[in-house]
Enzyme design. Sequence first.
Site, PDB file in Angstrom:
ATOM      1  CE1 TYR A 262      -3.540   2.742   0.867  1.00  0.00           C
ATOM      2  CE2 TYR A 262      -1.871   3.481   2.423  1.00  0.00           C
ATOM      3  CZ  TYR A 262      -3.036   3.708   1.728  1.00  0.00           C
ATOM      4  OH  TYR A 262      -3.694   4.901   1.868  1.00  0.00           O
ATOM      5  CG  ASP A 297      -9.423  -1.429   0.415  1.00  0.00           C
ATOM      6  OD1 ASP A 297      -9.464  -0.198   0.589  1.00  0.00           O
ATOM      7  OD2 ASP A 297      -8.724  -2.180   1.125  1.00  0.00           O
ATOM      8  CE  LYS A 369      -9.450  -3.822   4.191  1.00  0.00           C
ATOM      9  NZ  LYS A 369      -8.509  -2.710   3.968  1.00  0.00           N
TER      10      LYS A 369
END
Length: 518
Positions: A262, A297, A369
Amino acid sequence: MSKIRLDINKVDTARNHARAIAEETQRFVDLHTTVAVERTVLRLLGVDGVNEEGVPLPNIVVDHLKEKGALENGAAFYMGNAMVELSLSPQEIAEEIAQERLDLTKLPVHDRFEVEMKVEDVARETVEKIKGNRKDREAKLEEFGDKSGPYLYVIVATGNIYADIVQAKAAAKQGADIIAVIRTTGQSLLDYVPYGATTEGFGGTMATQENFRLMREALDETGDELGRYIRLCNYCSGLCMPEIAAMGAVERLDVMLNDALYGILFRDINMKRTLIDQYFSRAINGYAGVIINTGEDNYLTTADAYEEAHTVLASQFINEQFALMAGLPEEQMGLGHAFEMDPEMKNGFLYELAQAQMAREIFPKAPLKYMPPTKFMTGDIFKGQVQNALFNMVTIMTGQKLHLLGMMTEAIHTPFLSDRAVAIENASYIFNTMEDFGNEIEFRQGGIIEKRAEEVLSETVKLLENIKEEGLFRTIEMGKFAAIKRPQDGGKGLDGVVKKSSTYYNPFFELLQEGGAN
């Protein structure tokens, strides 16, 4: 048994490719340390506080060693040597360095065995505290019971920790199971951890150890009142990834955003720095019983959710292998994905369902998640409520676990307490009325959902095979994830990467892996 008849051989092939990718990257990681890793070692040895200018003492000590060209041996060795020589605690030694009264590299070098024993005595105290925190969490869950269905996960982000506490307590009383305190904008790019309770933040609140302590105390108080254990989440991504993981372990946080890629992709942090830091942070989280959240995500906020779905699955496979290498079990891997298909796409719900069911079957032990729609939220609260309802349906149908609630006012403003209450009510209604729906349905053989899952899995195998051939560093340079390119020697924090000497010493890797925390 696979409900969508996944090709298990392809799943195994993908996992083997991911393991090879992680192992190759780990060879680089094992040869290096970073300023953040060494600051974490100092924090775990009890060094805390700031000097008169507000500079954290762990930074002062690590910068001191780096300037002397000594960091390659590990901060723990020099701290232990000074403890033997001066009969002072690590905190007292750090304060001496901050006052420029001590040069760690000029002290007489003592017997290495004696030095390491001195350090390990202190290190074990911290490790025992972390173990105790884990046992406290388990005792509360034993007393109150744990939720069998999805955890309702909500965000507070006022910028002021005391206002956050008010909002967090309200959210818990409304039914939230996890409270995530969003970190202030830009903190991931600070190469130090701010100190103390904070009341000024932008888009979030500073992640500090005192803020962690205050929120943990507040949620324990509310949880005891409600007869439920309320989990606390924060962020240990960024330039201080392992430091924040250590602070969270000491203050009994339960969930941490902790992705391997990330920070590289979305914060332009150097890939070498990030991959070294994530290893130590995950070792800490694994021992502390913290569930990590990964950030796949986010790929879908920059790339198309339909076209790039295989990059999400590939990243999940890679994150899984990095976590296993650090000693973090599958039961603590909150691998991420999101409900981000274009609402105008015909059968978009089916494609979302295929992706979620596939992730659930490939990672059966992971508390996945699942993130709500954000990219295509327009400010039309009525349509937004429907989008969130469909998202909630996929969660309960496919057994997602960490369910970040979608807000109907997404893209309008920071949610009001009433917006959060409506979101909790929406999810609670759907989770209750559809609780066993996933166990009652079968997917049509050769249908849209099954074909879509097979297509994404096949593309994932190809991508992982390509990454294995190119290497992870080169793959990121080429922009294979989220369509974002990052150079190997670019980004923030590369100057904080140090090659270890043959005598490098860090006691915590061994201590954190000694039979786990149980």
